[in-house]
Design a protein around this motif. Sequence first.
Motif, PDB file in Angstrom:
ATOM      1  N   ILE A 351       0.860  -1.195   0.000  1.00  0.00           N
ATOM      2  CA  ILE A 351       0.000   0.000   0.000  1.00  0.00           C
ATOM      3  C   ILE A 351       0.889   1.236   0.000  1.00  0.00           C
ATOM      4  N   GLU A 352       0.624   2.137  -0.930  1.00  0.00           N
ATOM      5  CA  GLU A 352       1.410   3.366  -1.025  1.00  0.00           C
ATOM      6  C   GLU A 352       0.491   4.588  -0.908  1.00  0.00           C
ATOM      7  N   GLY A 353       1.036   5.685  -0.421  1.00  0.00           N
ATOM      8  CA  GLY A 353       0.302   6.940  -0.369  1.00  0.00           C
ATOM      9  C   GLY A 353      -0.301   7.281   0.971  1.00  0.00           C
ATOM     10  N   LEU A 354      -0.192   6.412   1.968  1.00  0.00           N
ATOM     11  CA  LEU A 354      -0.798   6.693   3.270  1.00  0.00           C
ATOM     12  C   LEU A 354      -0.207   7.943   3.907  1.00  0.00           C
ATOM     13  N   ASN A 355       1.055   8.215   3.631  1.00  0.00           N
ATOM     14  CA  ASN A 355       1.711   9.401   4.198  1.00  0.00           C
ATOM     15  C   ASN A 355       1.263  10.692   3.522  1.00  0.00           C
ATOM     16  N   ARG A 356       0.479  10.571   2.460  1.00  0.00           N
ATOM     17  CA  ARG A 356       0.006  11.775   1.752  1.00  0.00           C
ATOM     18  C   ARG A 356      -1.409  12.194   2.186  1.00  0.00           C
ATOM     19  N   ILE A 357      -2.021  11.430   3.090  1.00  0.00           N
ATOM     20  CA  ILE A 357      -3.377  11.760   3.538  1.00  0.00           C
ATOM     21  C   ILE A 357      -3.367  13.060   4.332  1.00  0.00           C
ATOM     22  N   GLY A 367      -8.051  -4.440   6.834  1.00  0.00           N
ATOM     23  CA  GLY A 367      -7.314  -5.608   6.354  1.00  0.00           C
ATOM     24  C   GLY A 367      -5.913  -5.242   5.944  1.00  0.00           C
ATOM     25  N   THR A 368      -5.077  -4.892   6.916  1.00  0.00           N
ATOM     26  CA  THR A 368      -3.685  -4.537   6.625  1.00  0.00           C
ATOM     27  C   THR A 368      -2.753  -5.292   7.569  1.00  0.00           C
ATOM     28  N   VAL A 369      -1.483  -5.369   7.164  1.00  0.00           N
ATOM     29  CA  VAL A 369      -0.461  -5.962   8.014  1.00  0.00           C
ATOM     30  C   VAL A 369       0.842  -5.207   7.777  1.00  0.00           C
ATOM     31  N   SER A 370       1.650  -5.080   8.816  1.00  0.00           N
ATOM     32  CA  SER A 370       2.940  -4.400   8.709  1.00  0.00           C
ATOM     33  C   SER A 370       4.044  -5.452   8.547  1.00  0.00           C
ATOM     34  N   LYS A 371       4.906  -5.254   7.531  1.00  0.00           N
ATOM     35  CA  LYS A 371       5.969  -6.219   7.277  1.00  0.00           C
ATOM     36  C   LYS A 371       7.173  -5.507   6.668  1.00  0.00           C
ATOM     37  N   ASP A 372       8.311  -5.641   7.324  1.00  0.00           N
ATOM     38  CA  ASP A 372       9.569  -5.066   6.821  1.00  0.00           C
ATOM     39  C   ASP A 372       9.429  -3.578   6.509  1.00  0.00           C
ATOM     40  N   GLY A 373       8.735  -2.851   7.378  1.00  0.00           N
ATOM     41  CA  GLY A 373       8.604  -1.411   7.219  1.00  0.00           C
ATOM     42  C   GLY A 373       7.568  -0.973   6.211  1.00  0.00           C
ATOM     43  N   GLU A 374       6.822  -1.921   5.621  1.00  0.00           N
ATOM     44  CA  GLU A 374       5.782  -1.578   4.664  1.00  0.00           C
ATOM     45  C   GLU A 374       4.423  -2.040   5.178  1.00  0.00           C
ATOM     46  N   ILE A 375       3.374  -1.383   4.694  1.00  0.00           N
ATOM     47  CA  ILE A 375       2.007  -1.790   5.006  1.00  0.00           C
ATOM     48  C   ILE A 375       1.464  -2.548   3.805  1.00  0.00           C
ATOM     49  N   LEU A 376       1.015  -3.781   4.044  1.00  0.00           N
ATOM     50  CA  LEU A 376       0.505  -4.645   2.986  1.00  0.00           C
ATOM     51  C   LEU A 376      -0.978  -4.929   3.196  1.00  0.00           C
TER      52      LEU A 376
END
Length: 428
Positions: A351-357, A367-376
């Motif tokens: 998932i990209e763009g969350l920091n632009r909200i 329905g998300t999960v955090s893995k290796d510094g990314e949100i999937l």
Amino acid sequence: MNVLLLGSGGREHALAWCINKSEKLDKLYIAPGNPGTAEVGTNVDLSLSDFEEILDFIEDQEIDLTVVGPEKPLVDGIVDFLEQKGHKVFGPSKKAAQLEGSKKFAKEFMKKNRIPTADYETFTQDEYDEAFEYIKNRDEYPVVLKADGLAGGKGVFICETEEDVEQRLNQLKEDSKLSDAAETLVVEEFMKGEEASVFVLSDGQTAKVIHNAQDHKRIGEGDTGLNTGGMGAYCPAPVVTNEIRHRIEKEIVLPTISAMLLDDMPYKGILYCGLMITDKGPKVVEFNCRFGDPECQAVVPSLKTDLLELMEAAAKGELAGHEIELDNLYRCCVVIASEGYPKSYEAGKVIEGLNRISVDANVFHAGTVSKDGEILTDGGRVLSIVGAGETLQDAIKNTYAEVRKVTFENAYYRSDIGVKGLAHLDEE
């Protein structure tokens, strides 16, 4: 106060975000939570079906109030279990939660107490052939089939033809995810009108309407396709006029809370009234024993009153002295889902763009999960994006501007959330 919030969806992220704003809060734990709730509290790995494990955590961490987000622990009796151990809980008892846990119970309760709802008949799974004959003989379509028990929002079918009825009856009987919930079947007349959701806060004796909203259950534009857990919502719903709001309180809310008290199962917590606004007035489609999802994500940011303070008062039976104040803005919530939902879908998409909200909007994880510094992505309904505005049109425009900032492979969302509300406002 130390608070434990149970759940992991968009509703629970919204509740955690709102509770975290309270001056009364010391520590907030969310079990099991999601990457979004981790930003406003501490996620803990507890099973919602293991009441003893939850009790041990409550006692170890000196939890002052437990807030139950989803319906299943409520229907299974977690409130009774914890209260018997001397702990305060926000939510209804197992008896009271039957309003959601059993469609048959709810329909019989409404009939007994003259609360307006659709006509109905019930059948056991062994009587599905009789149900089919009953529907054929009535020859009135559409007709509504409802699994009696909890089915994750997927146990209701609106059937347009005899062939459709036969197909859905077979599905309810044979689908392993539905058959247990459909051991009893409720056959309902189809109510014509427009749906709305009204959220009520109760301490067992005093009931206060928090807000109203309109959900969008169908997967497709223009309310087409399969039912889902909800693809978006907005609040307030213009179909709930002042006159309708007064009738809802007088004909549905107060009789329900009073009758539950008289039947020795006082209703504490959130009562979700799923309504159809018909040409004869409001009628109950269903009751839920918790906040709706995604309506919760639109409603709780509208609260100016401290939500934690209200929850504590309801749990202690002291709601009478509290008022509920809203900010009077419109809000629109759009759910971004994985393509294929509510059937099969792929997970694990970045998932990209969350920091632009925008800071003026909310993004609630489901329905998300955090893995290796990314949100999937990790579910069917992935995110809820909520925007606000002085008008419904502005709220919708602001929300979709935020939705377009968020991307992941095979993302899907409806582009018509709130359009029905605009049509009502155009008529005024």
